[in-house]
Scaffold this active site. Structure first.
Site, mmCIF file in Angstrom:
data_model
loop_
_atom_site.group_PDB
_atom_site.id
_atom_site.type_symbol
_atom_site.label_atom_id
_atom_site.label_comp_id
_atom_site.label_asym_id
_atom_site.label_seq_id
_atom_site.Cartn_x
_atom_site.Cartn_y
_atom_site.Cartn_z
ATOM 1 N N LYS A 23 0.850 -1.197 0.000
ATOM 2 C CA LYS A 23 0.000 0.000 0.000
ATOM 3 C C LYS A 23 0.880 1.239 0.000
ATOM 4 O O LYS A 23 1.870 1.302 0.735
ATOM 5 C CB LYS A 23 -0.906 -0.029 1.244
ATOM 6 C CG LYS A 23 -1.961 1.083 1.268
ATOM 7 C CD LYS A 23 -2.889 0.956 2.484
ATOM 8 C CE LYS A 23 -3.973 2.029 2.494
ATOM 9 N NZ LYS A 23 -4.870 1.921 3.661
ATOM 10 N N SER A 44 -9.877 2.383 2.707
ATOM 11 C CA SER A 44 -8.934 2.993 1.802
ATOM 12 C C SER A 44 -7.996 2.015 1.097
ATOM 13 O O SER A 44 -7.423 2.371 0.064
ATOM 14 C CB SER A 44 -8.079 4.003 2.577
ATOM 15 O OG SER A 44 -7.269 3.338 3.531
ATOM 16 N N SER A 93 -10.346 0.340 7.038
ATOM 17 C CA SER A 93 -9.717 0.402 5.719
ATOM 18 C C SER A 93 -9.060 -0.885 5.238
ATOM 19 O O SER A 93 -8.625 -0.949 4.089
ATOM 20 C CB SER A 93 -8.669 1.522 5.681
ATOM 21 O OG SER A 93 -9.303 2.764 5.536
#
Lengths: 497, 498
Positions: B80, B160, B184
């Site tokens: 990420k 997210s 997330s």
């Protein structure tokens, strides 16, 4: 003690002063990073990723800085908070990489304490206690450099993240002298504790000076805060200027605005920096990157055990155990380095004389204060740069004590020691300065002087006893100062009898 | 011959170890899959095929030399883009960090590389991890590999960690890191039919992870299944002296201790999570989950978490408050974007840089956070929210006196279409309603696929555990996984359209 008052058109005004002192904590590394803290390094050479607030960087408390704050708190007899917490003070400025300063607003590490100041060194009754509200630790900011480029400002982050203690006094001071004495005493304590080097010219200690005025007995007036004042003299000047300005303002029908001011030493005046209306909303909140700081008993005990003898205790001991005058004790304890120097001198002197320290303390103290300080002063030096070490001083004092040289010769020897860095005994030997107790030589000199001054001998015998000193002086002169004064006295008395 | 890109962590690692294929073959296969999918899915902000190959070459060399191999040896993963990676652009999906290449490696990513994993690239996300759909990324939104039947409407991969979920679901990465502040990891895992675990707050170091809300941010693993998540989390977790909030506890061998037998365990079902107007498919999958855990031997206990309804507003005070301060460092002075208009002073530079660099959702949260911390509002909002947060945590503490784990849905719906909720921030925030309470309490929580809804889209079930009891969470999740039989279901993987 006499009260300090400002004489205004409407009568007398009292000034009320509180100081917030920022003291840089003595530590090798910064408060929340491992970067170095040495003064004077090239710009941006002592900056870690944390200090530069790179993305994802996190603060980790440097326990040495915490320890120093706790020791400082203990030195002012303050309450130590075993549970404290760091808060973020949010504002934007180019010298503040994180966009917030990590500080302690709500739960400081040190609570209430106090220090005693003495306004008159010779008057033990002139002591006043100044309350200290709190000490908290926080990060210093970086430094903007405006002189490096025609249109841009540069930023030096070496100082960014360095640990500061903010020491907040109560509004207990009432005169420039008290404010000066408080700052000096605080500096003395910090240097004893070793938690701050107290170098005000390097910015290691600076004060925000809060000043208000009132008619004696009235409520506190509105205060102004003059920021970053970096000497005792300037603090006193700020108090005086600000108090006079406020009195004049009020008496002219104006009102004092709560504001931040700056001191301009060149013009000896304070100037408005920003008013309360422009004041930042710092949006303080607990720093979520840090856990509350919890100190255990072992840590506190370690802090306490590591405290040195503090200035007030030392001063009392010098007076009571060593028999020094209050003044001398005050002078010798005012700075930790002086006291350290004196104590080595004392120990060496006592060892050479094979006497207890108390018996040689006065001699050592008088010599240090009257002789060495004066001589160093002439050379523009201090104890820290003295070419004469305490051991060398003790050697000199031993020569006086055992009658090898007289006190007046000792002054000459000291000068030569300072010039050459040689030892006292070597100089005395080389220059033939040894005092003589040879009564034959002294007697011969006395006989010559009495013969040459028959008239004065007559006057003396007729009752003008003050002339005795004249004969002593002449004899000493004839002996080039090397005659033992005791022997001279004794022989003169005999001859003049 | 199996298709390498169909395999998860355990199968790849074991295959490499046994010599069924080389790590280099694995990396090559996934690099190709990433490259093929990138134009359609936009799961990555940057791809780093060379990094994947370098790591693979090291593993192959180690294996040839007979050296011991790490837990993740030969497994290329997606990272990420919230984790700082040395010399590789790290942006948090924001223009304000475009071009920023850190001189340092986050603790979590370093641990993964040390365990033998390689990096396929930096995964797209909601800007600064603020969002539930990936639509706030400054680098274009991620498109979910999932579609409704006979419908090409692009769907949200969740957020997210939407690049992470999309990449794993599309089988272009066998696993990916995620971070979870209010859901997330879990919500995108649920939206894309994969597994994702957020460990106890403090398990994974936050050092080198771009901060959103420091008291909530926690890294975790996103992978095909529970076992892979356990393996990967082990590699990521551990005490880090560089993070003051890091847990100083040993990391158990979660994968080795996996046990789906729930006999003697009690599972709490909080009545407050059964909302009025709950999506019937979500309600049904929850009931399925209850039945499966009962089947696994657990006793089902109805519990109460009375402050649940305050969790969302509490979260949307605390997280923006922390974010407003955490994001102050993006000021154009030292790195990243600088917008210096002609003749501008410092304040103008701040304003221009931050106006140009931050997206609308980030600005919204900075403004909310600034507001709730302001003088005069602080006590009413921030202080009050902290008190409620304590009450929410206490609800869980009390509940865990009775039960071992809690079972709830992960999200209130399956994946929605891109654009469907982005016009209304509040509706978007409601997506976090089931995930936020565990975040506020710092508890480990995991989402596992439970089945498909009426639109053929995955739904997730969430297991919340006691602090430090990742094992309990993983075990209950494994029990669900075994009974949901999700991976064996028809239509349980998105049909490849990219």
């Amino acid at each position: 003690m006499s009260e300090y008052r400002i004489q205004g058109a409407t009568g007398e005004w009292e000034v009320v002063i509180g100081l917030e002192v920022h003291a840089q904590v003595t530590s090798n590394a910064k408060l929340f990073s491992g970067a170095a803290t040495a003064f004077g390094a090239e710009p941006n050479t002592q900056v870690s990723l944390v200090d530069a607030a790179m993305p994802g960087m996190l603060p980790v408390p440097n326990m040495e800085c915490i320890r120093q704050a706790v020791r400082t708190g203990m030195a002012i007899n303050a309450q130590i908070n075993k549970w404290s917490r760091f808060d973020r003070k949010n504002y934007f400025y180019a010298d503040l990489p994180q966009g917030y300063q990590i500080s302690q607003l709500y739960h400081p590490i040190v609570g209430e304490g106090a220090i005693d100041i003495q306004l008159d060194e010779k008057n033990p009754d002139s002591v006043k206690t100044i309350g200290i509200e709190r000490i908290h630790v926080e990060q210093d900011a970086g430094k903007l450099m405006h002189d490096q480029h025609p249109t841009m400002s540069y930023v030096d982050l070496n100082r960014s993240g360095v640990a500061l203690m903010e020491i907040v006094s109560r509004p207990d001071m009432r005169s420039p002298a008290e404010a000066g004495a408080y700052l000096s005493k605080l500096r003395t304590i910090l240097r004893y504790v070793g938690s701050c080097d107290g170098n005000m010219d390097q910015g290691s200690m600076r004060a925000d000076v809060n000043v208000s005025v009132r008619k004696p007995g009235d409520e506190f007036g509105t205060r102004t805060e003059t920021k970053n004042v970096n000497s005792v003299r300037f603090v006193m000047a700020v108090v005086e200027q600000e108090a006079r300005r406020q009195v004049a303002l009020i008496e002219d029908g104006g009102t004092v605005v709560q504001e931040t001011r700056l001191y301009d030493p060149d013009r000896n005046e304070t100037r408005s920096m920003r008013s309360k209306e422009d004041a930042h909303d710092y949006r303080y909140f607990p720093d979520p990157d840090l856990l509350p700081l919890e100190l255990d008993d072992a840590f506190l005990e370690d802090c306490r055990a590591s405290l040195p003898e503090l200035p007030d205790a030392k001063r009392t001991r010098y007076e009571t155990a060593l028999g020094l005058s209050a003044y001398n004790a005050g002078v010798l304890t005012a700075d930790v380095e002086t006291a350290r120097w004196f104590e080595v001198l004392l120990a060496e002197t006592a060892a050479k004389a094979k006497k207890p320290e108390a018996e040689v303390a006065k001699q050592a103290a008088n010599w240090l204060i009257s002789e060495l300080f004066g001589a160093l002063n002439k050379l523009g030096k201090g104890l820290d740069t003295s070419p004469v070490t305490p051991a060398a001083g003790a050697e000199l004092l031993a020569l006086v004590a055992d009658g090898t040289i007289s006190g007046s010769i000792a002054k000459q020897v000291l000068e030569k020691m300072l010039e050459s860095g040689d030892g006292a005994a070597a100089i005395v030997e080389r220059e033939g300065l040894k005092q003589t107790s040879d009564s034959g030589a002294i007697e011969a000199a006395i006989d010559g002087i009495l013969a040459a001054n028959a008239d004065k001998v007559e006057q003396y015998k007729a009752g003008k006893e003050a002339l005795f000193g004249f004969f002593v002086g002449q004899t000493m002169k004839a002996m080039q100062g090397k005659a033992n004064p005791g022997v001279v006295n004794e022989l003169l008395k005999k001859k003049l009898a | 011959m199996t298709n390498i890109t169909d395999l998860g962590i355990a199968a790849l690692r074991d295959g490499v170890a046994k010599g069924a294929f080389s790590a280099t073959e694995v990396a090559t296969a996934f690099n190709a899959a990433v490259e093929a999918a990138q134009p359609a899915l936009n799961a990555f902000i940057v791809t780093t095929p060379e990094k994947a190959l370098e790591a693979a070459a090291r593993v192959d060399a180690d294996r040839a030399a007979g050296k011991p191999l790490g837990k993740m040896a030969g497994v290329p993963i997606g990272m990420k883009d919230l984790f700082a990676t040395r010399d590789v652009q790290t942006t948090a999906a924001s223009k304000i960090l475009e071009g920023f290449k850190p001189q340092y490696e986050s603790t979590v990513s370093q641990k993964l590389w040390d365990a033998g994993a390689g990096m396929l690239g930096k995964l797209n996300l909601d800007q600064f991890a603020m969002g539930s759909s990936n639509e706030t990324s400054a680098f274009g939104n991620v498109i979910s590999p999932w579609r409704r039947p006979n419908d090409t409407t692009p769907l949200a991969p969740g957020g997210s960690s939407g690049g992470s979920s999309a990449a794993v679901a599309a089988r272009i990465a066998p696993a990916a890191t995620g971070t979870d502040t209010g859901g997330s990891i879990r919500q995108p895992a649920a939206f894309t039919g994969i597994s994702g675990i957020k460990p106890t707050y403090g398990r994974c170091s936050r050092w080198g992870v771009v901060a959103f809300a420091s008291s909530l941010d926690q890294a975790g693993a996103m992978a095909h299944d529970v076992t892979d998540c356990a393996i990967m989390l082990e590699a990521m977790a551990g005490f880090d002296p560089k993070d003051s909030t890091s847990l100083n506890m040993p990391v158990p061998d979660w994968a080795a201790a996996l046990d789906a037998d729930m006999k003697g365990k009690k599972v709490g079902i909080p009545r407050e999570y059964r909302l009025d107007g709950m999506d019937p498919d979500v309600a049904k999958s929850w009931d399925d989950g209850i039945a499966w855990l009962k089947d696994a031997g657990a006793e089902i206990v109805e519990i109460s978490l009375p402050h649940t309804k305050y969790a969302l507003p509490t979260y949307y005070i605390i997280a923006p408050a922390e974010a407003s301060s955490n994001l102050a460092r993006y000021d154009g002075v030292r790195y990243g974007l600088r917008d210096l208009p002609e003749g501008a002073g410092l304040q103008d530079m701040y304003a221009a840089t931050r106006a140009a660099g931050f997206g609308p959702e980030v600005k919204r949260r900075i403004m909310i956070g600034t507001y709730v911390l302001s003088a005069g509002f602080y006590d009413a909002y921030y202080t009050q929210a902290q008190k409620v947060r304590t009450l929410i945590a206490r609800d869980f503490t009390k509940a865990f006196e009775q039960v071992d784990v809690i079972l709830v849905p992960t999200a209130p719906s399956s994946a929605f279409a891109l654009g469907e909720k982005s016009a209304d921030p509040l509706e978007m925030y409601l997506n976090d309603v089931f995930s936020v309470p565990a975040s506020l309490a710092g508890l480990p929580a995991m989402s596992v696929p439970a089945g498909l809804d009426r639109n053929g889209l995955p739904l997730g079930l969430q297991v919340i555990g006691k602090a430090f009891d990742e094992q309990g969470v993983l075990n209950a999740s494994l029990a669900l996984e075994q009974r949901a039989q999700f991976s064996a279901q028809n239509g349980s993987r998105p049909e490849k359209w990219w």
